[in-house]
Structures are given as C-alpha cells and as structure tokens.
Design a protein around this motif. Sequence first.
Motif, PDB file in Angstrom:
ATOM      1  N   HIS A  93    -110.598  47.317  47.204  1.00 20.08           N
ATOM      2  CA  HIS A  93    -110.748  48.760  47.408  1.00 20.08           C
ATOM      3  C   HIS A  93    -109.781  49.469  46.456  1.00 20.08           C
ATOM      4  CE1 HIS A  93    -112.891  47.474  51.002  1.00 20.08           C
ATOM      5  NE2 HIS A  93    -111.817  46.784  51.358  1.00 20.08           N
ATOM      6  N   ARG A  94    -110.205  49.665  45.231  1.00 22.51           N
ATOM      7  CA  ARG A  94    -109.307  50.103  44.168  1.00 22.51           C
ATOM      8  C   ARG A  94    -108.715  51.485  44.395  1.00 22.51           C
ATOM      9  NH1 ARG A  94    -108.829  46.357  39.525  1.00 22.51           N
ATOM     10  NH2 ARG A  94    -110.304  44.712  40.023  1.00 22.51           N
ATOM     11  N   TRP A  95    -109.332  52.279  45.218  1.00 24.83           N
ATOM     12  CA  TRP A  95    -108.856  53.632  45.515  1.00 24.83           C
ATOM     13  C   TRP A  95    -107.748  53.645  46.551  1.00 24.83           C
ATOM     14  CZ3 TRP A  95    -109.347  54.407  50.663  1.00 24.83           C
ATOM     15  CH2 TRP A  95    -110.284  53.590  51.330  1.00 24.83           C
ATOM     16  N   ALA A  96    -107.576  52.547  47.279  1.00 22.96           N
ATOM     17  CA  ALA A  96    -106.696  52.546  48.449  1.00 22.96           C
ATOM     18  C   ALA A  96    -105.231  52.761  48.083  1.00 22.96           C
ATOM     19  CB  ALA A  96    -106.857  51.248  49.232  1.00 22.96           C
ATOM     20  N   SER A  97    -104.777  52.177  46.967  1.00 27.42           N
ATOM     21  CA  SER A  97    -103.369  52.344  46.598  1.00 27.42           C
ATOM     22  C   SER A  97    -103.050  53.807  46.317  1.00 27.42           C
ATOM     23  CB  SER A  97    -103.041  51.483  45.375  1.00 27.42           C
ATOM     24  OG  SER A  97    -103.844  51.846  44.260  1.00 27.42           O
ATOM     25  N   ARG A  98    -103.980  54.506  45.664  1.00 30.37           N
ATOM     26  CA  ARG A  98    -103.782  55.931  45.405  1.00 30.37           C
ATOM     27  C   ARG A  98    -103.759  56.717  46.705  1.00 30.37           C
ATOM     28  NH1 ARG A  98    -101.253  59.918  43.406  1.00 30.37           N
ATOM     29  NH2 ARG A  98    -102.477  61.789  42.965  1.00 30.37           N
ATOM     30  N   ALA A  99    -104.622  56.337  47.640  1.00 26.33           N
ATOM     31  CA  ALA A  99    -104.656  57.014  48.931  1.00 26.33           C
ATOM     32  C   ALA A  99    -103.340  56.832  49.681  1.00 26.33           C
ATOM     33  CB  ALA A  99    -105.818  56.491  49.767  1.00 26.33           C
ATOM     34  N   ILE A 100    -102.775  55.630  49.611  1.00 22.35           N
ATOM     35  CA  ILE A 100    -101.490  55.370  50.259  1.00 22.35           C
ATOM     36  C   ILE A 100    -100.396  56.229  49.643  1.00 22.35           C
ATOM     37  CG2 ILE A 100     -99.678  53.624  50.566  1.00 22.35           C
ATOM     38  CD1 ILE A 100    -101.977  51.558  50.826  1.00 22.35           C
ATOM     39  N   GLU A 101    -100.399  56.329  48.317  1.00 20.86           N
ATOM     40  CA  GLU A 101     -99.392  57.138  47.630  1.00 20.86           C
ATOM     41  C   GLU A 101     -99.504  58.613  48.002  1.00 20.86           C
ATOM     42  OE1 GLU A 101     -98.766  54.618  43.482  1.00 20.86           O
ATOM     43  OE2 GLU A 101    -100.335  56.147  43.583  1.00 20.86           O
ATOM     44  N   MET A 102    -100.706  59.073  48.312  1.00 22.72           N
ATOM     45  CA  MET A 102    -100.930  60.480  48.637  1.00 22.72           C
ATOM     46  C   MET A 102    -100.524  60.829  50.064  1.00 22.72           C
ATOM     47  SD  MET A 102    -104.680  60.840  46.806  1.00 22.72           S
ATOM     48  CE  MET A 102    -105.169  62.109  47.970  1.00 22.72           C
ATOM     49  N   ARG A 103    -100.425  59.845  50.939  1.00 18.29           N
ATOM     50  CA  ARG A 103    -100.127  60.144  52.341  1.00 18.29           C
ATOM     51  C   ARG A 103     -98.666  60.523  52.500  1.00 18.29           C
ATOM     52  NH1 ARG A 103    -104.294  61.599  52.614  1.00 18.29           N
ATOM     53  NH2 ARG A 103    -104.301  61.873  54.871  1.00 18.29           N
ATOM     54  N   GLN A 104     -98.367  61.456  53.381  1.00 14.81           N
ATOM     55  CA  GLN A 104     -96.998  61.886  53.632  1.00 14.81           C
ATOM     56  C   GLN A 104     -96.293  60.994  54.643  1.00 14.81           C
ATOM     57  OE1 GLN A 104     -97.100  66.031  54.683  1.00 14.81           O
ATOM     58  NE2 GLN A 104     -97.448  66.690  52.564  1.00 14.81           N
ATOM     59  N   ALA A 105     -97.068  60.256  55.417  1.00 17.28           N
ATOM     60  CA  ALA A 105     -96.489  59.355  56.417  1.00 17.28           C
ATOM     61  C   ALA A 105     -97.393  58.133  56.541  1.00 17.28           C
ATOM     62  CB  ALA A 105     -96.360  60.056  57.764  1.00 17.28           C
ATOM     63  N   PRO A 106     -96.819  56.972  56.843  1.00 17.06           N
ATOM     64  CA  PRO A 106     -97.646  55.763  56.998  1.00 17.06           C
ATOM     65  C   PRO A 106     -98.521  55.843  58.239  1.00 17.06           C
ATOM     66  CG  PRO A 106     -95.364  55.314  57.619  1.00 17.06           C
ATOM     67  CD  PRO A 106     -95.375  56.688  57.037  1.00 17.06           C
ATOM     68  N   THR A 107     -99.678  55.233  58.154  1.00 14.37           N
ATOM     69  CA  THR A 107    -100.581  55.190  59.301  1.00 14.37           C
ATOM     70  C   THR A 107    -100.060  54.161  60.313  1.00 14.37           C
ATOM     71  OG1 THR A 107    -101.968  53.424  58.428  1.00 14.37           O
ATOM     72  CG2 THR A 107    -102.490  55.670  57.719  1.00 14.37           C
ATOM     73  N   PRO A 108    -100.562  54.208  61.555  1.00 16.74           N
ATOM     74  CA  PRO A 108    -100.118  53.216  62.553  1.00 16.74           C
ATOM     75  C   PRO A 108    -100.349  51.774  62.112  1.00 16.74           C
ATOM     76  CG  PRO A 108    -101.221  55.029  63.647  1.00 16.74           C
ATOM     77  CD  PRO A 108    -101.397  55.253  62.162  1.00 16.74           C
ATOM     78  N   ALA A 109    -101.478  51.485  61.462  1.00 18.74           N
ATOM     79  CA  ALA A 109    -101.747  50.112  61.033  1.00 18.74           C
ATOM     80  C   ALA A 109    -100.800  49.682  59.922  1.00 18.74           C
ATOM     81  CB  ALA A 109    -103.199  49.975  60.571  1.00 18.74           C
ATOM     82  N   ILE A 110    -100.471  50.599  59.020  1.00 17.27           N
ATOM     83  CA  ILE A 110     -99.509  50.272  57.963  1.00 17.27           C
ATOM     84  C   ILE A 110     -98.137  50.029  58.574  1.00 17.27           C
ATOM     85  CG2 ILE A 110     -98.258  51.211  55.973  1.00 17.27           C
ATOM     86  CD1 ILE A 110    -100.856  52.478  55.047  1.00 17.27           C
ATOM     87  N   LEU A 111     -97.744  50.847  59.551  1.00 19.42           N
ATOM     88  CA  LEU A 111     -96.466  50.633  60.234  1.00 19.42           C
ATOM     89  C   LEU A 111     -96.441  49.273  60.934  1.00 19.42           C
ATOM     90  CD1 LEU A 111     -95.697  54.146  61.781  1.00 19.42           C
ATOM     91  CD2 LEU A 111     -94.368  52.943  60.022  1.00 19.42           C
ATOM     92  N   ALA A 112     -97.562  48.905  61.553  1.00 22.61           N
ATOM     93  CA  ALA A 112     -97.631  47.603  62.225  1.00 22.61           C
ATOM     94  C   ALA A 112     -97.501  46.471  61.212  1.00 22.61           C
ATOM     95  CB  ALA A 112     -98.937  47.479  63.005  1.00 22.61           C
ATOM     96  N   TYR A 113     -98.125  46.634  60.049  1.00 20.71           N
ATOM     97  CA  TYR A 113     -98.022  45.615  58.997  1.00 20.71           C
ATOM     98  C   TYR A 113     -96.584  45.511  58.494  1.00 20.71           C
ATOM     99  CZ  TYR A 113     -98.260  43.641  54.316  1.00 20.71           C
ATOM    100  OH  TYR A 113     -98.021  42.895  53.180  1.00 20.71           O
ATOM    101  N   LEU A 114     -95.955  46.652  58.212  1.00 10.26           N
ATOM    102  CA  LEU A 114     -94.563  46.637  57.759  1.00 10.26           C
ATOM    103  C   LEU A 114     -93.658  46.026  58.820  1.00 10.26           C
ATOM    104  CD1 LEU A 114     -94.309  50.193  56.132  1.00 10.26           C
ATOM    105  CD2 LEU A 114     -94.622  47.994  54.968  1.00 10.26           C
ATOM    106  N   ASN A 115     -93.931  46.335  60.077  1.00 14.72           N
ATOM    107  CA  ASN A 115     -93.150  45.766  61.174  1.00 14.72           C
ATOM    108  C   ASN A 115     -93.280  44.243  61.194  1.00 14.72           C
ATOM    109  OD1 ASN A 115     -91.625  46.376  63.816  1.00 14.72           O
ATOM    110  ND2 ASN A 115     -93.302  45.088  64.534  1.00 14.72           N
ATOM    111  N   SER A 116     -94.487  43.751  60.905  1.00 17.71           N
ATOM    112  CA  SER A 116     -94.718  42.308  60.864  1.00 17.71           C
ATOM    113  C   SER A 116     -93.918  41.652  59.739  1.00 17.71           C
ATOM    114  CB  SER A 116     -96.207  42.024  60.684  1.00 17.71           C
ATOM    115  OG  SER A 116     -96.440  40.654  60.407  1.00 17.71           O
TER     116      SER A 116
END
Length: 219
Positions: A93-116
Amino acid sequence: MVKTLRLNRDRVLRAAIELADEIGLEQLSMRRLAQELDVVPMALYKHVANKDELIDGMLDMIVTEIDPPGPGAEWKPAVRQRILSARRAMLRHRWASRAIEMRQAPTPAILAYLNSVIGILRAGGLSANLTHHVMHALGSRVLGFTQELYTPGDAREAPDMTPFPHVLEIAMAAAHENDSIVGGGCDDQFEFEFALDVLLDGFERLKDQNWTSTPIRYG
C-alpha cells in the motif's frame, strides 16, 4: 436476482484501501468511494464521519497485516521480523507511509503495534531509558518506511554533479532496484535492511554495556 452486499464499516474500509492502492490517496474522495461501492455518498457517513476518520480506519486495517512476533524469538530477530513485515505492508500500500506522516496522532492500531515492539525490547532486557532512545532512533523505520533527504525529480531537472565529486562517487557506488523502492530515491530493500541491522547491532551493544543517558550521580 443479485444479492447486494450489506454496507458496513469493514466493507467501506477495505474498498477504500483497494481504491487508494489503485488511484492513490490524493485522488481518494468520499464521492469516488461511494461510486465504487455503488451507494450515495451519505451512506458512507453512517460508518465513517469524514475522510480523516476514513484514512485512520484504513491505516488501522493495514497495521493488522503486520505479522505477529514468532513465539520464543530473541528480541533482536523478533523486532527485525516485525519491522520487515511492516515494510511489506507499506510496499503493498504505497500511499500508507504518506498517510501516516500526515496524521497528527497515531491511530489505536499503530499505538498497539508500537506497544508490542516496545514490549519485545523491554522483555529482551533493554532498559526503559535505552528503549526510549531506540524508538527515537528507529523513527518511521519501525513502521517499515523511511524518508529520503531528496526524492529524484525529472531527469532533465537533475543538477550538474561535476562540482560535487564525493556526492557523485557514492551515488554511483551501488545499484538500486526500482521495484523495491518505497516512494523514491535509494531506499530500496537492501538499504532498508542494512540500516536496520546496523541499528539493531548498535542497540545490542548498548544493552550489553548497560548504557543509559541518565547521568550517574555520586554522593
């Protein structure tokens, strides 16, 4: 008679991901997504409040594609495996990295991944202090992508490199495969894994040295 699939949040998000994969994030709109699902745009708002919530949900769904750590793995190969799995998701999903960079805060799933990932580091014996700096050092790499200093534009716009022999020398020192590049530039799979392994080896040495950034106070 053809049975129409019931519209729900999961179907909306999956259709949005497929559409973004096809046309890119910039071209994705609620109206275009509604056309793809053969519904009126207002039908989407029962499941996502707006495009920002749609993108957050899309990212959360993509994060679920990251493989869980293997049972009993040591911390370094476990972290490496998770990050490389994240990178495969970013490549799908080549667009996803840009979408992550654009977000002002991590999503719950991203937080769960980082927590892992943090949990793997802590269980592997890295102190909270070292783990803090490890996460900073990994940066976006922990989610499977990095940003180049400069992305190449049209070759006709390329600057004359003759006055910069050292830059030219290293630019020509290795070949890069275009089909393994995320975004643009030299961040191909080899470069990604090279830097990741250098970082992980360095983290391991610091762990073995009981390194800390906190000054030791005497007396």
